[in-house]
Design a protein around this motif. Structure first.
Motif, PDB file in Angstrom:
ATOM      1  N   UNK A 480       0.914  -1.184  -0.008  1.00  0.00           N
ATOM      2  CA  UNK A 480       0.144   0.032  -0.017  1.00  0.00           C
ATOM      3  C   UNK A 480       0.857   1.208  -0.106  1.00  0.00           C
ATOM      4  N   UNK A 481       0.382   2.296  -0.198  1.00  0.00           N
ATOM      5  CA  UNK A 481       0.986   3.752  -0.203  1.00  0.00           C
ATOM      6  C   UNK A 481       1.624   4.228   1.145  1.00  0.00           C
ATOM      7  N   UNK A 488       3.101   2.656  12.092  1.00  0.00           N
ATOM      8  CA  UNK A 488       3.224   1.341  11.806  1.00  0.00           C
ATOM      9  C   UNK A 488       1.697   1.031  11.164  1.00  0.00           C
ATOM     10  N   UNK A 489       1.481  -0.362  11.012  1.00  0.00           N
ATOM     11  CA  UNK A 489       0.141  -0.636  10.435  1.00  0.00           C
ATOM     12  C   UNK A 489      -0.290  -2.166  10.920  1.00  0.00           C
ATOM     13  N   UNK A 490      -1.462  -2.276  11.102  1.00  0.00           N
ATOM     14  CA  UNK A 490      -2.164  -3.419  11.386  1.00  0.00           C
ATOM     15  C   UNK A 490      -2.874  -4.094  10.400  1.00  0.00           C
ATOM     16  N   UNK A 491      -2.703  -5.456  10.034  1.00  0.00           N
ATOM     17  CA  UNK A 491      -3.117  -5.795   8.881  1.00  0.00           C
ATOM     18  C   UNK A 491      -3.953  -7.231   9.314  1.00  0.00           C
ATOM     19  N   UNK A 492      -5.174  -7.424   8.709  1.00  0.00           N
ATOM     20  CA  UNK A 492      -6.024  -8.503   8.918  1.00  0.00           C
ATOM     21  C   UNK A 492      -6.411  -9.345   7.768  1.00  0.00           C
ATOM     22  N   UNK A 493      -6.391 -10.459   7.452  1.00  0.00           N
ATOM     23  CA  UNK A 493      -6.933 -11.322   6.182  1.00  0.00           C
ATOM     24  C   UNK A 493      -7.701 -12.440   6.582  1.00  0.00           C
ATOM     25  N   UNK A 494      -8.448 -12.874   5.748  1.00  0.00           N
ATOM     26  CA  UNK A 494      -9.165 -14.202   5.795  1.00  0.00           C
ATOM     27  C   UNK A 494      -9.690 -14.545   4.416  1.00  0.00           C
ATOM     28  N   UNK A 495     -10.320 -16.017   4.233  1.00  0.00           N
ATOM     29  CA  UNK A 495     -11.037 -16.360   3.126  1.00  0.00           C
ATOM     30  C   UNK A 495     -12.170 -15.590   3.444  1.00  0.00           C
ATOM     31  N   UNK A 496     -12.774 -15.204   2.084  1.00  0.00           N
ATOM     32  CA  UNK A 496     -14.039 -14.488   2.135  1.00  0.00           C
ATOM     33  C   UNK A 496     -15.016 -15.562   2.430  1.00  0.00           C
ATOM     34  N   UNK A 497     -15.958 -14.872   3.629  1.00  0.00           N
ATOM     35  CA  UNK A 497     -16.930 -15.750   3.939  1.00  0.00           C
ATOM     36  C   UNK A 497     -16.695 -16.190   5.511  1.00  0.00           C
ATOM     37  N   UNK A 498     -15.446 -16.327   5.897  1.00  0.00           N
ATOM     38  CA  UNK A 498     -14.926 -16.735   7.050  1.00  0.00           C
ATOM     39  C   UNK A 498     -15.337 -15.795   8.253  1.00  0.00           C
ATOM     40  N   UNK A 499     -15.506 -16.476   9.458  1.00  0.00           N
ATOM     41  CA  UNK A 499     -15.855 -15.442  10.718  1.00  0.00           C
ATOM     42  C   UNK A 499     -14.545 -15.145  11.342  1.00  0.00           C
ATOM     43  N   UNK A 509       6.564  -1.760   7.807  1.00  0.00           N
ATOM     44  CA  UNK A 509       6.660  -1.456   6.358  1.00  0.00           C
ATOM     45  C   UNK A 509       5.385  -1.172   5.738  1.00  0.00           C
ATOM     46  N   UNK A 510       5.293  -0.833   4.569  1.00  0.00           N
ATOM     47  CA  UNK A 510       4.128  -0.667   3.724  1.00  0.00           C
ATOM     48  C   UNK A 510       3.862  -1.679   2.919  1.00  0.00           C
ATOM     49  N   UNK A 511       4.272  -2.953   3.355  1.00  0.00           N
ATOM     50  CA  UNK A 511       3.945  -4.124   2.710  1.00  0.00           C
ATOM     51  C   UNK A 511       3.953  -5.357   3.650  1.00  0.00           C
ATOM     52  N   UNK A 512       3.318  -6.338   3.249  1.00  0.00           N
ATOM     53  CA  UNK A 512       3.387  -7.647   4.121  1.00  0.00           C
ATOM     54  C   UNK A 512       3.342  -8.861   3.287  1.00  0.00           C
ATOM     55  N   UNK A 513       4.340  -9.855   3.442  1.00  0.00           N
ATOM     56  CA  UNK A 513       4.222 -11.083   2.798  1.00  0.00           C
ATOM     57  C   UNK A 513       3.273 -12.162   3.374  1.00  0.00           C
ATOM     58  N   UNK A 514       2.340 -12.625   2.805  1.00  0.00           N
ATOM     59  CA  UNK A 514       1.417 -13.697   3.285  1.00  0.00           C
ATOM     60  C   UNK A 514       1.641 -14.881   2.583  1.00  0.00           C
TER      61      UNK A 514
END
Length: 877
Positions: A480-481, A488-499, A509-514
């Protein structure tokens, strides 16, 4: 009583982190309101400023405005220091959260322009207007919260009359250029562009077009000046670019000027160039976007630097989705295509389109300034600038956080403004079926949508999220920009539809490796900024699908092709265990390569001068989609190229052969200098088969009558027999496409021969025909190489207006018949390569057919109705 909305009152006195626009006309000279970060004092700010800027200029603390909000009033010497420059410097300081000018408050009354009451598009009792009067309670245009002077570029066939009082004060001038000195002072690539630019004369000499004056007055007639009318924007700057010649080339040249000026502004942090937020084009042309890729591409190029474009659609009552229109059918996401409404909120006339026209805006009987007075006028020409003015007004909104996003990512900012415009429309029953947005412009709604997203805590939401796959793995880099003031940044991710969210906190940094994500799964990710004393909101969800789906390659490329061999390569598919490659010659046996383990293949034992189709299928399951095809032809057409033919000469300066369609040959072109031997288009023609031929002229300017003739040198003797080798003789001269048919004789010998198409200008009642030898002043000749096949084929036409899939097939075919009604009975024949009918169905009405009884091989599928016959080749595996 002051007529100030609660929202404006909040911005003026609480400020949060949003600031009013820095208009010099309504600010206290030499004063700045500054919100200080926690842990800093006013004396810290003075010291930091002195250390960074020296003894001059000086910044002095005057008083505390709000201890709770940490807002202080500072003073500086405005006579020696530019106000905009001072705002930029103070905002860049470590201890400052936000700085702005100290605005003078005034009563908000309806502007005193005497003819405002006739401008129904601003204020109307039935509320079919765009609610500009409500938006003016918040902002009337001018500059951004960062001090950028907002500019709209009007691209016109003629200029505007800048002595008209209502637009004179908003006339943009390039103050970084010295007028008339013959030098490119601002290094923007244009010499003496002080008053704008004339793309035809390459000067800033502009004509005084009445149409341009009306367009300018819609966007930015000066408001509240006791004169005439008010524009959507009272204080916006109007840049004029004139495109003389009224051609696509002049339009592209015209658009290049605002693109260069905004690019320069971004690169120099506002020192040079112009902060252009929108262009307006109240002109256009009939046509389809596919015919104007360079024109349409300009809008994407402008958008790259943060410029939206507004285009007026046709004034004819046409569905642009079907008829096309330029530029309003161009697919760019940075182009707002605009139709027109009347005072009853109806589209009484003008273009429309559910997938092409973004929104409507008032354009019927709108009251505007012209070169001599004021009057009502009608046309989409005035709907489009209404939207352009609204875009510019949004940029002047009192929201510093939005403008910091714009400055960090001009492209992201432009798309945000586009969405505010489209999402803020007043929807109507008619426009729901005629526009993308479903409604008519409402600038106040759009402004409120922007203010609703304005960050009040000074910690900005990240922008510009993107993903990049790491080689052929399930690892993805999310970026991201970079914005100022973020720790700093907080990041959260999930499969669409997951709870359940997966979280990564305090990422610096302005990136994260998943890593090690699931294959062929749709993921969503959100990012939050972490600042010193507060966090931002989460971004909206950014979604993408990981690799690993069982699918066919969507990109097949030809590496090389020789007379008897070729090499192909395709994009690898992660889920593919291997690939099956089907090679289809124009005639002859098909070849299947099974269990190919790499994403490339060398093809050998090919026939020279032959057209081939390559199909690549993944082996990993049963993909439902059909792969893309690669069509190429081998070299070795020397027999055709090396034959000696008599000389032919013509001139294609004024007219040329623009289209040649014969069988699978389908070539469009501009002038080729009078003669060309085309070696990259070819086809195989079968004995006793009928083929369609279509020819069309093209012109550099005016149209002229042209005569067409075509021959095939069937016996390959270097000569064209007027009696036996003439395949087409136009019955009359034409300025448009002309069509015909011919049948290949039964006694042809296999081999490559010459096809010649000749076009000649003719006049009078006795047309002059082209000859296969000789010279003439105006016209063109094109030669092609075609392969003759003595095997009897089937009747075949190039009008193939239907689809068959899957192809290759193992048992069932699906038909999509675009030109045949479901109720029409059709006959279907499957003709093998030896000319015999292998399968036939009469009075067929269905959509699917079982062809499992066919033996593996290539078939011509012949569909006949009472009016036409169409043909397509399929492969039965």
């Amino acid at each position: 009583m002051l007529n100030i909305s609660k929202r404006v009152f909040l911005f003026l006195f609480l400020l949060a982190s949003a600031a009013m626009q820095a208009q010099t006309s309504n600010a206290v000279p030499g004063e700045l309101l500054v919100r200080i970060r926690p842990g800093y004092s006013p004396s810290d700010i003075e010291e930091e400023f002195m250390l960074s800027e020296g003894l001059i200029p000086q910044l002095h603390t005057k008083e505390c405005v709000s201890e709770y909000m940490r807002i202080w009033l500072f003073t500086f010497d405005e006579e020696s220091t530019d106000k905009v420059d001072m705002i930029r410097k103070v905002n860049s300081m470590r201890g400052v959260e936000i700085a702005q000018v100290n605005h003078i408050l005034e009563e908000r009354i309806v502007p005193d322009d005497p003819f405002l009451g006739q401008q129904w598009h601003h204020i109307q009792s039935e509320d079919h207007d765009i609610d500009t009067d409500l938006a003016w309670d918040v902002t009337t245009g001018g500059t951004t919260t960062e001090g950028d002077e907002i500019v709209v570029c009007i691209v016109e066939l003629n200029g505007a009359k800048w002595t008209v009082t209502d637009i004179a004060d908003n006339h943009w001038m390039n103050t970084n250029e010295v007028a008339g000195n013959g030098i490119d002072d601002d290094l923007n690539g244009y010499i003496d562009d002080y008053d704008g630019w004339n793309a035809g004369t390459l000067t800033d000499d502009l004509t005084e077009g009445d149409h341009g004056t009306r367009v300018c007055s819609m966007i930015g007639a000066k408001g509240n000046n006791t004169t005439g009318i008010a524009g959507v924007n009272w204080n916006v700057k109007l840049m004029m670019v004139e495109i003389t010649g009224a051609t696509e080339a002049s339009a592209i040249a015209g658009y290049t000027y605002p693109m260069q000026m905004r690019k320069l502004y971004n690169q120099t942090n506002g020192e040079r160039g112009a902060f252009i937020v929108a262009t307006n084009s109240s002109w256009g042309s009939n046509g389809q976007p596919a015919d104007a890729p360079l024109w349409c591409a300009m809008y994407d190029s402008l958008g790259t630097y943060g410029v939206l474009s507004c285009g007026a659609t046709t004034n004819s009552n046409a569905n642009v989705d079907i008829t096309g229109d330029l530029p309003t059918a161009c697919p760019s996401e940075y182009l707002l295509s605009v139709g027109r409404t009347n005072a009853q909120d109806l589209r009484a006339s003008g273009g429309y389109g559910l997938t092409t026209i973004d929104l409507m805006a008032p354009g019927d009987n709108v009251y505007l300034a012209n070169n001599s007075s004021y009057a009502t006028t009608t046309g989409t020409s005035f709907s489009s600038p209404c939207v352009a003015g609204a875009i510019a007004l949004l940029y002047s909104a009192p929201c510093a956080s939005i403008m910091q996003i714009v400055n960090a990512s001009p492209t992201e900012g432009a798309l945000m403004m586009r969405d505010y415009i489209n999402d803020g429309v007043d929807q109507t029953a008619q426009l729901l079926t005629e526009t993308v947005s479903g409604g008519r412009l409402n600038v106040n709604n759009s402004l409120n949508l922007l203010l609703d997203e304005c960050s009040n805590n000074g910690c900005l939401v990240p922008v510009g999220i993107s993903h990049q796959q790491q080689d052929l793995t399930l690892n993805y880099l999310i970026s991201w920009s970079l914005l100022e003031g973020i720790n700093s940044f907080n990041v959260r991710y999930r499969i669409v539809g997951s709870d359940t969210w997966n979280s990564i906190n305090n990422n610096t940094t302005t990136s994260v490796l998943l890593s090690d994500l699931l294959s062929c799964a749709q993921y969503e990710i959100q990012v939050m900024s972490v600042c010193t004393d507060v966090n931002s909101n989460w971004t909206g969800s950014y979604t993408w699908t990981t690799d690993g789906c069982c699918e066919n390659p969507d990109l097949i490329n030809l590496v090389s092709a020789q007379a008897t061999s070729a090499e192909i390569v395709w994009n690898p598919v992660m889920a593919a265990e291997a690939y099956t490659i089907t090679l289809l010659p124009a005639f002859g046996e098909m070849v299947v390569y099974e269990n190919v383990l790499t994403n490339s293949l060398s093809l050998t034992d090919l026939d020279s001068c032959m057209m081939y189709t390559v199909i690549v299928n993944s082996i990993c399951g049963s993909p439902e989609i059909e792969t893309g095809e690669l069509v190429f032809h081998t070299t070795g057409c020397d027999q055709c190229s090396d034959l000696s033919y008599c000389t032919v000469e013509a001139s294609s300066t004024f007219e040329h052969i623009a289209l040649v369609v014969v069988g699978d040959i389908n070539r469009t072109s501009a002038g080729d200098g009078g003669y060309i031997l085309v070696t990259d288009y070819t086809d195989t023609l079968h004995a006793q088969s009928q083929y369609a031929i279509s020819l069309a002229p093209g012109y550099a300017g005016n149209t002229y009558n042209e005569n067409f003739i075509a021959w095939i040198d069937y016996n390959s003797d270097g000569d064209f027999d007027e009696l036996n080798e003439l395949i087409f003789d136009a019955p009359i001269p034409t300025t448009e496409t002309i069509n015909g048919n011919f049948t290949v004789p039964s006694n042809v010998q296999d081999g490559v021969v010459r096809l010649r198409v000749a076009m000649r200008y003719t006049t009078g009642t006795s047309p002059v025909e082209p000859t296969y030898c000789g010279a003439w002043a105006y016209g063109e000749i094109e030669d092609y190489c075609v392969t003759l096949d003595h095997v009897v084929g089937v009747e075949e036409k190039t009008d193939r207006r239907f689809l068959l899939y899957p192809n290759p097939t193992t048992g069932e075919l699906t038909f999509e018949l675009n030109s045949i009604q479901d109720s029409d009975p059709i006959s279907i024949s499957f003709v093998s390569m030896d000319g015999s009918i292998a399968l036939e169905r009469n009075n067929f009405h269905g959509k699917k057919m079982d062809v499992s009884s066919l033996s593996p091989g290539i078939y011509s599928v012949v569909i006949r109705t009472k009016n036409e016959c169409v043909v397509k080749k399929i492969v039965r595996q």
